[in-house]
Write a protein that holds these residues in place. Structure first.
Motif, PDB file in Angstrom:
ATOM      1  N   VAL A  10       0.853  -1.183   0.000  1.00 53.92           N
ATOM      2  CA  VAL A  10       0.000   0.000   0.000  1.00 53.92           C
ATOM      3  C   VAL A  10       0.893   1.239   0.000  1.00 53.92           C
ATOM      4  O   VAL A  10       2.067   1.178   0.357  1.00 53.92           O
ATOM      5  N   GLU A  11       0.329   2.365  -0.418  1.00 56.01           N
ATOM      6  CA  GLU A  11       1.075   3.640  -0.389  1.00 56.01           C
ATOM      7  C   GLU A  11       0.121   4.813  -0.366  1.00 56.01           C
ATOM      8  O   GLU A  11       0.000   5.516   0.629  1.00 56.01           O
ATOM      9  N   GLY A  12      -0.546   5.081  -1.482  1.00 50.77           N
ATOM     10  CA  GLY A  12      -1.401   6.251  -1.559  1.00 50.77           C
ATOM     11  C   GLY A  12      -2.583   6.148  -0.622  1.00 50.77           C
ATOM     12  O   GLY A  12      -3.229   5.104  -0.513  1.00 50.77           O
ATOM     13  N   CYS A  13      -2.885   7.246   0.078  1.00 54.22           N
ATOM     14  CA  CYS A  13      -4.068   7.249   0.940  1.00 54.22           C
ATOM     15  C   CYS A  13      -4.596   8.669   1.067  1.00 54.22           C
ATOM     16  O   CYS A  13      -3.879   9.647   0.841  1.00 54.22           O
ATOM     17  N   TYR A  14      -5.868   8.763   1.416  1.00 54.13           N
ATOM     18  CA  TYR A  14      -6.516  10.053   1.635  1.00 54.13           C
ATOM     19  C   TYR A  14      -7.565   9.869   2.718  1.00 54.13           C
ATOM     20  O   TYR A  14      -8.412   8.981   2.626  1.00 54.13           O
ATOM     21  N   ALA A  15      -7.498  10.704   3.755  1.00 54.56           N
ATOM     22  CA  ALA A  15      -8.479  10.657   4.839  1.00 54.56           C
ATOM     23  C   ALA A  15      -9.417  11.851   4.690  1.00 54.56           C
ATOM     24  O   ALA A  15      -8.960  12.998   4.638  1.00 54.56           O
ATOM     25  N   ASP A  16     -10.709  11.568   4.626  1.00 56.22           N
ATOM     26  CA  ASP A  16     -11.712  12.561   4.248  1.00 56.22           C
ATOM     27  C   ASP A  16     -12.522  13.004   5.463  1.00 56.22           C
ATOM     28  O   ASP A  16     -13.332  12.241   5.990  1.00 56.22           O
ATOM     29  N   GLU A  17     -12.306  14.252   5.885  1.00 57.16           N
ATOM     30  CA  GLU A  17     -13.048  14.768   7.041  1.00 57.16           C
ATOM     31  C   GLU A  17     -14.539  14.918   6.763  1.00 57.16           C
ATOM     32  O   GLU A  17     -15.353  14.881   7.692  1.00 57.16           O
ATOM     33  N   THR A  18     -14.934  15.086   5.502  1.00 54.28           N
ATOM     34  CA  THR A  18     -16.347  15.296   5.200  1.00 54.28           C
ATOM     35  C   THR A  18     -17.163  14.015   5.346  1.00 54.28           C
ATOM     36  O   THR A  18     -18.370  14.075   5.568  1.00 54.28           O
ATOM     37  N   THR A  19     -16.510  12.864   5.214  1.00 63.95           N
ATOM     38  CA  THR A  19     -17.230  11.589   5.300  1.00 63.95           C
ATOM     39  C   THR A  19     -16.723  10.680   6.416  1.00 63.95           C
ATOM     40  O   THR A  19     -17.351   9.663   6.700  1.00 63.95           O
ATOM     41  N   GLY A  20     -15.581  11.020   7.023  1.00 64.85           N
ATOM     42  CA  GLY A  20     -15.003  10.158   8.052  1.00 64.85           C
ATOM     43  C   GLY A  20     -14.419   8.874   7.496  1.00 64.85           C
ATOM     44  O   GLY A  20     -14.290   7.886   8.210  1.00 64.85           O
ATOM     45  N   LYS A  21     -14.024   8.886   6.208  1.00 64.42           N
ATOM     46  CA  LYS A  21     -13.515   7.683   5.568  1.00 64.42           C
ATOM     47  C   LYS A  21     -12.029   7.815   5.226  1.00 64.42           C
ATOM     48  O   LYS A  21     -11.530   8.893   4.940  1.00 64.42           O
ATOM     49  N   LEU A  22     -11.352   6.673   5.251  1.00 68.05           N
ATOM     50  CA  LEU A  22      -9.959   6.566   4.832  1.00 68.05           C
ATOM     51  C   LEU A  22      -9.915   5.787   3.526  1.00 68.05           C
ATOM     52  O   LEU A  22     -10.361   4.640   3.459  1.00 68.05           O
ATOM     53  N   TYR A  23      -9.372   6.407   2.473  1.00 63.95           N
ATOM     54  CA  TYR A  23      -9.191   5.748   1.183  1.00 63.95           C
ATOM     55  C   TYR A  23      -7.740   5.291   1.097  1.00 63.95           C
ATOM     56  O   TYR A  23      -6.818   6.101   1.221  1.00 63.95           O
ATOM     57  N   LEU A  24      -7.550   3.986   0.895  1.00 61.88           N
ATOM     58  CA  LEU A  24      -6.213   3.395   0.916  1.00 61.88           C
ATOM     59  C   LEU A  24      -5.972   2.631  -0.374  1.00 61.88           C
ATOM     60  O   LEU A  24      -6.757   1.756  -0.752  1.00 61.88           O
ATOM     61  N   GLY A  25      -4.864   2.964  -1.059  1.00 59.95           N
ATOM     62  CA  GLY A  25      -4.542   2.300  -2.314  1.00 59.95           C
ATOM     63  C   GLY A  25      -3.672   1.071  -2.102  1.00 59.95           C
ATOM     64  O   GLY A  25      -2.534   1.193  -1.660  1.00 59.95           O
ATOM     65  N   GLU A  26      -4.215  -0.110  -2.401  1.00 58.89           N
ATOM     66  CA  GLU A  26      -3.415  -1.330  -2.446  1.00 58.89           C
ATOM     67  C   GLU A  26      -2.923  -1.429  -3.895  1.00 58.89           C
ATOM     68  O   GLU A  26      -3.714  -1.640  -4.810  1.00 58.89           O
ATOM     69  N   GLU A  27      -1.636  -1.258  -4.105  1.00 55.43           N
ATOM     70  CA  GLU A  27      -1.091  -0.901  -5.405  1.00 55.43           C
ATOM     71  C   GLU A  27      -1.554  -1.789  -6.555  1.00 55.43           C
ATOM     72  O   GLU A  27      -1.893  -1.297  -7.626  1.00 55.43           O
ATOM     73  N   ASP A  28      -1.560  -3.091  -6.367  1.00 55.42           N
ATOM     74  CA  ASP A  28      -1.905  -4.009  -7.447  1.00 55.42           C
ATOM     75  C   ASP A  28      -3.351  -4.477  -7.394  1.00 55.42           C
ATOM     76  O   ASP A  28      -3.756  -5.323  -8.187  1.00 55.42           O
ATOM     77  N   VAL A  29      -4.130  -3.923  -6.456  1.00 53.78           N
ATOM     78  CA  VAL A  29      -5.494  -4.415  -6.231  1.00 53.78           C
ATOM     79  C   VAL A  29      -6.541  -3.347  -6.501  1.00 53.78           C
ATOM     80  O   VAL A  29      -7.535  -3.583  -7.178  1.00 53.78           O
ATOM     81  N   GLY A  30      -6.354  -2.141  -5.942  1.00 51.78           N
ATOM     82  CA  GLY A  30      -7.344  -1.087  -6.094  1.00 51.78           C
ATOM     83  C   GLY A  30      -7.393  -0.205  -4.870  1.00 51.78           C
ATOM     84  O   GLY A  30      -6.427  -0.122  -4.112  1.00 51.78           O
ATOM     85  N   VAL A  31      -8.528   0.462  -4.664  1.00 55.64           N
ATOM     86  CA  VAL A  31      -8.689   1.407  -3.566  1.00 55.64           C
ATOM     87  C   VAL A  31      -9.741   0.892  -2.600  1.00 55.64           C
ATOM     88  O   VAL A  31     -10.874   0.608  -2.987  1.00 55.64           O
ATOM     89  N   TRP A  32      -9.355   0.787  -1.322  1.00 56.57           N
ATOM     90  CA  TRP A  32     -10.240   0.351  -0.252  1.00 56.57           C
ATOM     91  C   TRP A  32     -10.734   1.556   0.546  1.00 56.57           C
ATOM     92  O   TRP A  32     -10.023   2.553   0.684  1.00 56.57           O
ATOM     93  N   VAL A  33     -11.942   1.426   1.116  1.00 52.87           N
ATOM     94  CA  VAL A  33     -12.519   2.474   1.951  1.00 52.87           C
ATOM     95  C   VAL A  33     -12.708   1.921   3.352  1.00 52.87           C
ATOM     96  O   VAL A  33     -13.455   0.956   3.573  1.00 52.87           O
ATOM     97  N   TYR A  34     -12.003   2.529   4.313  1.00 54.38           N
ATOM     98  CA  TYR A  34     -12.094   2.181   5.729  1.00 54.38           C
ATOM     99  C   TYR A  34     -12.712   3.349   6.501  1.00 54.38           C
ATOM    100  O   TYR A  34     -12.789   4.469   5.988  1.00 54.38           O
TER     101      TYR A  34
END
Length: 341
Positions: free
Chosen positions: A193-217
């Motif tokens: 994993v590497e790229g990530c973005y934490a969104d204060e407007t939704t309370g979600k963490l977007y995490l990029g698993e490089e060879d898989v896609g983007v997960w939402v925690y």
């Protein structure tokens, strides 16, 4: 990463040849094209050096906003909105960087013992210079990072993550030059994993698993490890690996589809896929290719970017057929939002 496969094929049956064939990249609808109006000075190191930008909005004079970016071979760099370098901090091998308010954190995975660290800085609005406050060793070998201010508690959190797939959440408290850091969550997301973005407007963490896609925690420390998928690199997905940069601005989420040299776009509320765009050669700057980190904001950044900006790392800086030290390109955000409603 890429590689070549060479085999002698004359005597091989068709079934064997089919089994050896490499999987084709997923077919995507054509990307719309936009151009940048500014590019930064190249980073000082050659090769794969530039990686990730973070936008700091000046609290009283938008035109004095800056971009903090990584030269992962040994420096953290600060650029003004014309792309000129105004500060270079050596000895920081941070791969990714993020900020909230006046606090900047880089994720450094180059420690001699193989461990990772977060380097914590504060920006002085009067000088636009960064001051290093503290280095915090991390449980994970910090490679990517994103920050999050909890709308529930007001606390500041950092999410360093690793090419091993491990993710850690730290609570950071900054009082003057004093920094207190407490690890509050640690989990394994799977592969690198590497790229990530934490969104204060939704309370979600977007995490990029490089060879898989983007997960939402969930981004709160009590959220656990349950997750859903935003998009994938596999069949039916819209991303071509690696999945590296993730950001949001206004009502859109943006993801770097590194293998296809473009960026996917999603609705920030519904998370629906809306399409894709590329940053192409223009009169003021060349294109963005093989992009790692991205950042965006819809805030006013002065006369050059009154409706915000999208910033991409360029992995092959220079006109077609040429290549120089890597840098970052600035695209007026309205050039993108006009294409996606």
């Amino acid at each position: 990463m890429s590689f070549a496969l060479s085999v002698r094929t004359a005597a091989l049956p068709a079934a064997v040849l089919a089994a050896l064939a490499l999987p084709a990249a997923p077919a995507h609808a054509a990307a719309v094209s936009v151009t940048a109006t500014v590019e930064t000075a190249p980073v000082s190191h050659s090769g794969d050096a530039a990686d990730d930008p973070a936008i700091w909005v000046h609290p009283t004079d938008p035109a004095k906003s800056v971009v903090v970016a990584t030269d992962k071979k040994g420096a953290l760099e600060v650029y003004d909105m014309t792309g000129a370098r105004i500060q270079r901090i050596t000895g920081d091998y941070g791969n990714n960087v993020d900020l909230r308010g006046n606090i900047v954190v880089s994720a450094d995975d180059e420690a001699a013992d193989g461990s990772g660290a977060m380097h914590i800085y504060r920006i002085d609005p009067a000088t636009r210079q960064l001051k290093r406050l503290k280095d915090v060793p991390t449980e994970v070998t910090a490679h990517g990072i994103c920050l999050y201010t909890s709308p529930a508690s007001g606390k500041l959190y950092a999410f360093p993550n690793s090419t091993s797939g491990r993710v850690e959440q730290w609570e950071l408290a900054v009082n003057g030059d004093a920094v207190t850091a407490t690890s509050v969550r640690l989990w394994d997301a799977g592969s690198a994993v590497e790229g990530c973005y934490a969104d204060e407007t939704t309370g979600k963490l977007y995490l990029g698993e490089e060879d898989v896609g983007v997960w939402v925690y969930g981004a709160e420390p009590t959220a656990g490890t349950s997750r859903t998928k935003l998009d994938s690199t596999g069949s039916g997905g819209h991303i071509t690996a690696d999945t590296e940069g993730i950001t949001a601005a206004g009502n859109r989420i943006y993801v770097s589809s590194q293998g296809s040299n473009d960026f996917t776009v999603y609705d920030r509320t519904t998370r629906a896929y809306l399409g894709r765009f590329s940053v192409s050669n223009g009169t003021a700057a060349d294109d963005c290719e093989d992009t790692d980190g991205i950042d965006a904001t819809a805030a006013n950044l002065g006369p050059a970017f009154p409706q915000g900006v999208f910033i991409c790392q360029d992995g092959s800086n220079g006109a077609p057929g040429t290549s120089g030290n890597q840098n970052f390109k600035f695209v007026p955000l309205q050039r993108i939002t006009a294409q996606f409603g």
